[in-house]
Write a protein that holds these residues in place. Structure first.
Motif, short mmCIF file in Angstrom:
data_model
loop_
_atom_site.label_atom_id
_atom_site.label_comp_id
_atom_site.label_asym_id
_atom_site.label_seq_id
_atom_site.Cartn_x
_atom_site.Cartn_y
_atom_site.Cartn_z
N GLY A 73 0.81 -1.19 0.10
CA GLY A 73 0.00 -0.06 0.09
C GLY A 73 0.84 1.33 0.03
N GLU A 74 2.27 1.04 0.07
CA GLU A 74 3.02 2.17 0.05
C GLU A 74 2.86 3.19 -1.33
OE1 GLU A 74 6.81 2.10 1.81
OE2 GLU A 74 6.28 0.15 2.53
N LEU A 75 2.58 2.17 -2.42
CA LEU A 75 2.35 2.67 -3.70
C LEU A 75 0.76 2.56 -3.93
CD1 LEU A 75 5.24 1.87 -6.31
CD2 LEU A 75 4.34 4.10 -5.63
N THR A 76 -0.05 3.42 -4.14
CA THR A 76 -1.38 3.16 -3.98
C THR A 76 -1.98 3.23 -5.50
OG1 THR A 76 -1.91 5.70 -3.76
CG2 THR A 76 -1.65 4.42 -1.80
N LEU A 77 -3.27 2.87 -5.37
CA LEU A 77 -3.91 2.89 -7.01
C LEU A 77 -3.74 4.09 -7.61
CD1 LEU A 77 -5.68 1.47 -8.93
CD2 LEU A 77 -7.56 2.18 -7.77
N GLY A 78 -3.42 4.05 -8.82
CA GLY A 78 -3.10 5.41 -9.51
C GLY A 78 -1.83 6.27 -9.26
N ALA A 79 -0.88 5.84 -8.66
CA ALA A 79 0.12 6.36 -8.16
C ALA A 79 1.06 6.67 -9.20
CB ALA A 79 0.90 5.83 -6.84
N ASN A 80 1.36 7.78 -9.60
CA ASN A 80 2.52 7.79 -10.78
C ASN A 80 4.01 7.33 -10.53
OD1 ASN A 80 3.59 10.65 -12.74
ND2 ASN A 80 2.97 8.69 -13.37
N LEU A 81 4.42 6.57 -11.22
CA LEU A 81 5.84 5.97 -10.98
C LEU A 81 6.89 7.01 -11.94
CD1 LEU A 81 4.29 3.44 -10.31
CD2 LEU A 81 6.11 2.40 -10.95
N PRO A 82 7.87 7.06 -11.44
CA PRO A 82 9.19 7.75 -11.97
C PRO A 82 9.38 7.35 -13.51
CG PRO A 82 9.85 7.07 -10.07
CD PRO A 82 8.69 6.41 -10.43
N SER A 83 9.63 8.10 -14.28
CA SER A 83 10.27 7.75 -15.83
C SER A 83 11.31 6.78 -15.76
CB SER A 83 10.47 8.96 -16.65
OG SER A 83 11.47 9.46 -16.14
N VAL A 84 11.43 6.00 -17.04
CA VAL A 84 12.48 5.24 -17.04
C VAL A 84 13.61 5.98 -16.61
CG1 VAL A 84 13.67 3.89 -18.60
CG2 VAL A 84 11.22 3.64 -18.52
N ARG A 85 13.88 7.13 -17.41
CA ARG A 85 15.19 7.63 -17.12
C ARG A 85 15.16 8.47 -15.74
NH1 ARG A 85 15.52 10.81 -23.03
NH2 ARG A 85 16.36 9.30 -24.11
N GLY A 93 21.05 5.01 -10.46
CA GLY A 93 22.42 5.03 -10.96
C GLY A 93 22.70 3.34 -11.92
N ILE A 94 21.69 3.40 -12.75
CA ILE A 94 21.73 2.03 -13.42
C ILE A 94 21.25 2.50 -14.85
CG2 ILE A 94 21.21 0.49 -11.38
CD1 ILE A 94 18.43 0.49 -12.50
N ASN A 95 21.55 1.50 -15.84
CA ASN A 95 21.21 1.60 -17.25
C ASN A 95 19.41 1.65 -17.25
OD1 ASN A 95 20.58 0.95 -20.15
ND2 ASN A 95 22.85 0.28 -20.16
N PRO A 96 19.22 2.56 -18.20
CA PRO A 96 17.71 2.91 -18.60
C PRO A 96 17.25 1.74 -19.06
CG PRO A 96 18.82 4.92 -19.15
CD PRO A 96 20.01 3.99 -18.73
N ASN A 97 17.81 0.86 -19.89
CA ASN A 97 17.14 -0.23 -20.45
C ASN A 97 16.98 -1.44 -19.40
OD1 ASN A 97 17.52 0.41 -22.92
ND2 ASN A 97 19.81 -0.37 -22.93
N THR A 98 17.63 -1.41 -18.31
CA THR A 98 17.33 -2.28 -17.10
C THR A 98 16.00 -1.92 -16.44
OG1 THR A 98 19.73 -2.55 -16.90
CG2 THR A 98 18.11 -3.23 -14.96
N VAL A 99 15.53 -0.63 -16.19
CA VAL A 99 14.35 -0.08 -15.74
C VAL A 99 13.28 -0.38 -16.73
CG1 VAL A 99 13.23 2.05 -14.96
CG2 VAL A 99 15.51 1.69 -14.41
N ALA A 100 13.65 -0.21 -17.76
CA ALA A 100 12.52 -0.37 -18.91
C ALA A 100 12.19 -1.86 -19.11
CB ALA A 100 13.02 0.09 -20.47
N LYS A 101 13.10 -2.83 -18.68
CA LYS A 101 12.71 -4.17 -18.70
C LYS A 101 11.87 -4.51 -17.52
CE LYS A 101 15.05 -8.54 -19.00
NZ LYS A 101 16.28 -9.51 -18.79
N ALA A 102 12.09 -4.00 -16.46
CA ALA A 102 11.21 -4.07 -15.04
C ALA A 102 10.06 -3.41 -15.26
CB ALA A 102 12.18 -3.43 -14.02
N TYR A 103 10.10 -2.45 -16.06
CA TYR A 103 8.80 -1.84 -16.17
C TYR A 103 7.83 -2.46 -17.28
CZ TYR A 103 9.49 2.66 -13.43
OH TYR A 103 9.67 3.49 -12.56
N SER A 104 8.34 -2.98 -17.98
CA SER A 104 7.61 -3.71 -18.85
C SER A 104 7.18 -4.91 -18.35
CB SER A 104 8.80 -4.22 -20.15
OG SER A 104 7.98 -5.03 -21.30
N GLU A 105 8.05 -5.62 -17.81
CA GLU A 105 7.32 -6.90 -16.90
C GLU A 105 6.20 -6.55 -16.14
OE1 GLU A 105 9.12 -10.19 -14.05
OE2 GLU A 105 10.51 -9.37 -15.70
#
Length: 136
Positions: A34-46, A53-65
């Motif tokens: 519940g720390e992230l609630t329904l409709g909460a906006n997540l940070p962009s990939v970048r 401090g990681i590669n944006p492709n790694t975040v994109a892969k996680a968000y995609s999953e």
């Protein structure tokens, strides 16, 4: 305008899980607790990549999953948001994943040589940290 706040995620370099898996697991936990609630906006990939401090492709892969599993909704031009709760997995898949998680957990914990009661108490305590926020 909906401002995005940083996700409270940490990446552990000594963790045997790949970084994208740590992100997926962390976001799932934040949503389940519940720390992230329904409709909460997540940070962009970048944005998240910069924060961690990681590669944006790694975040994109996680968000995609997370999006494919139904945890997040992608809204064109607006970003990613926490999706409405639903049964994301079949009962059989849920049972399979629970069995896998328990097998990994027991394998990791057994070598620590704690009595079963102590381990069960600690697990119950960790679950209690998440569940009251969700139902409260």
């Amino acid at each position: 305008m909906n401002l995005r706040s940083p996700l409270m995620l940490q990446i552990a370099t000594g963790d045997p899980r790949p970084i994208h898996r740590q992100i997926v697991d962390g976001v799932r936990r934040l949503i389940a607790s519940g720390e992230l609630t329904l409709g909460a906006n997540l940070p962009s990939v970048r944005g998240l990549a910069l924060q961690l401090g990681i590669n944006p492709n790694t975040v994109a892969k996680a968000y995609s999953e997370l999006t494919a599993e139904g945890w997040l909704d992608a809204r064109a031009g607006l970003g990613l948001f926490v999706a409405a709760p639903r049964q994301r997995l079949s009962d059989e898949e849920r049972a399979r994943r629970l069995d896998e998680a328990l097998t990994r957990f027991v394998g990791d914990v057994i070598a620590l040589d704690y009595p079963a009661g102590v381990v069960l108490e600690r697990v119950a305590g960790e679950l209690a940290l998440c569940l009251p926020k969700k139902t409260g």
